[in-house]
Design a protein around this motif. Structure first.
Motif, PDB file in Angstrom:
ATOM      1  N   VAL A 223      -4.168 -15.373 -14.937  1.00 57.35           N
ATOM      2  CA  VAL A 223      -5.622 -15.473 -15.055  1.00 57.35           C
ATOM      3  C   VAL A 223      -6.353 -14.203 -14.649  1.00 57.35           C
ATOM      4  O   VAL A 223      -7.507 -14.005 -15.051  1.00 57.35           O
ATOM      5  N   MET A 224      -5.719 -13.339 -13.871  1.00 51.65           N
ATOM      6  CA  MET A 224      -6.388 -12.087 -13.530  1.00 51.65           C
ATOM      7  C   MET A 224      -5.422 -11.109 -12.871  1.00 51.65           C
ATOM      8  O   MET A 224      -4.339 -11.480 -12.436  1.00 51.65           O
ATOM      9  N   LEU A 225      -5.864  -9.867 -12.834  1.00 47.48           N
ATOM     10  CA  LEU A 225      -5.188  -8.790 -12.119  1.00 47.48           C
ATOM     11  C   LEU A 225      -6.216  -8.162 -11.206  1.00 47.48           C
ATOM     12  O   LEU A 225      -7.338  -7.861 -11.638  1.00 47.48           O
ATOM     13  N   ALA A 226      -5.865  -7.991  -9.954  1.00 45.93           N
ATOM     14  CA  ALA A 226      -6.763  -7.356  -8.992  1.00 45.93           C
ATOM     15  C   ALA A 226      -5.895  -6.538  -8.034  1.00 45.93           C
ATOM     16  O   ALA A 226      -4.692  -6.383  -8.252  1.00 45.93           O
ATOM     17  N   TYR A 227      -6.504  -6.037  -6.980  1.00 47.36           N
ATOM     18  CA  TYR A 227      -5.789  -5.221  -6.007  1.00 47.36           C
ATOM     19  C   TYR A 227      -6.031  -5.765  -4.605  1.00 47.36           C
ATOM     20  O   TYR A 227      -7.060  -6.384  -4.333  1.00 47.36           O
ATOM     21  N   ALA A 228      -5.080  -5.514  -3.734  1.00 48.42           N
ATOM     22  CA  ALA A 228      -5.214  -5.950  -2.342  1.00 48.42           C
ATOM     23  C   ALA A 228      -4.770  -4.823  -1.422  1.00 48.42           C
ATOM     24  O   ALA A 228      -3.852  -4.072  -1.742  1.00 48.42           O
ATOM     25  N   ASN A 229      -5.447  -4.737  -0.285  1.00 48.50           N
ATOM     26  CA  ASN A 229      -4.988  -3.848   0.783  1.00 48.50           C
ATOM     27  C   ASN A 229      -4.310  -4.729   1.838  1.00 48.50           C
ATOM     28  O   ASN A 229      -4.186  -5.952   1.663  1.00 48.50           O
ATOM     29  N   GLU A 230      -3.866  -4.134   2.911  1.00 48.51           N
ATOM     30  CA  GLU A 230      -3.164  -4.909   3.943  1.00 48.51           C
ATOM     31  C   GLU A 230      -4.026  -6.027   4.499  1.00 48.51           C
ATOM     32  O   GLU A 230      -3.546  -7.144   4.723  1.00 48.51           O
ATOM     33  N   GLU A 231      -5.315  -5.748   4.711  1.00 47.74           N
ATOM     34  CA  GLU A 231      -6.220  -6.757   5.256  1.00 47.74           C
ATOM     35  C   GLU A 231      -6.368  -7.938   4.293  1.00 47.74           C
ATOM     36  O   GLU A 231      -6.377  -9.101   4.714  1.00 47.74           O
ATOM     37  N   ALA A 232      -6.484  -7.668   2.992  1.00 44.57           N
ATOM     38  CA  ALA A 232      -6.625  -8.735   2.004  1.00 44.57           C
ATOM     39  C   ALA A 232      -5.392  -9.627   1.975  1.00 44.57           C
ATOM     40  O   ALA A 232      -5.499 -10.859   1.903  1.00 44.57           O
ATOM     41  N   VAL A 233      -4.222  -9.017   2.047  1.00 43.88           N
ATOM     42  CA  VAL A 233      -2.984  -9.797   2.058  1.00 43.88           C
ATOM     43  C   VAL A 233      -2.915 -10.654   3.326  1.00 43.88           C
ATOM     44  O   VAL A 233      -2.568 -11.842   3.268  1.00 43.88           O
TER      45      VAL A 233
END
Length: 121
Positions: free
Chosen positions: A27-37
């Motif tokens: 449904v989507m592609l996005a990005y994550a940093n350490e905090e988001a994970v």
């Protein structure tokens, strides 16, 4: 069991593919940093890092179109993630269930589930 180390790359981000756990649809592609994970693991709700706004964001915090994360998978190189999610409403800010709602030729093949003008004022 040993935790997998992630490669966040030079920009501190890892790509995240969100896949509907019921249908198997991406449904989507996005990005994550350490905090988001870390926030995703802590809350069970999808968190990403917005490159355009330069900030952490929780999917659906303003729209109500949320992603409950059932499982987080890591690719073989540790440089990409797969969030297996339960999607509420549309995943795409354009109103479609999936961000992948059109073909390369421009044909719309996805389902529009909300009017973005009603959600993002």
């Amino acid at each position: 069991m040993t935790a997998v180390s992630l490669d966040f790359g030079d920009d501190g981000l890892v790509p995240v593919v969100a896949q509907d756990v019921e249908t198997g649809d991406v449904v989507m592609l996005a990005y994550a940093n350490e905090e988001a994970v870390a926030k995703t693991r802590e809350t069970g709700r999808a968190h990403y890092y917005s490159r355009s706004r330069d900030e952490l964001w929780e999917k659906g915090a303003t729209s109500g179109h949320t992603q409950a994360v059932e499982e987080v998978r890591v690719d073989c190189d540790g440089d990409a993630l797969l969030y297996r999610i339960d999607q509420t409403g549309g995943a795409c800010h354009t109103g479609y269930r999936s961000c992948f709602y059109r073909t390369l030729d421009g044909e719309e093949v996805g389902e529009r589930v909300f009017d973005p003008d009603d959600v993002y004022e």
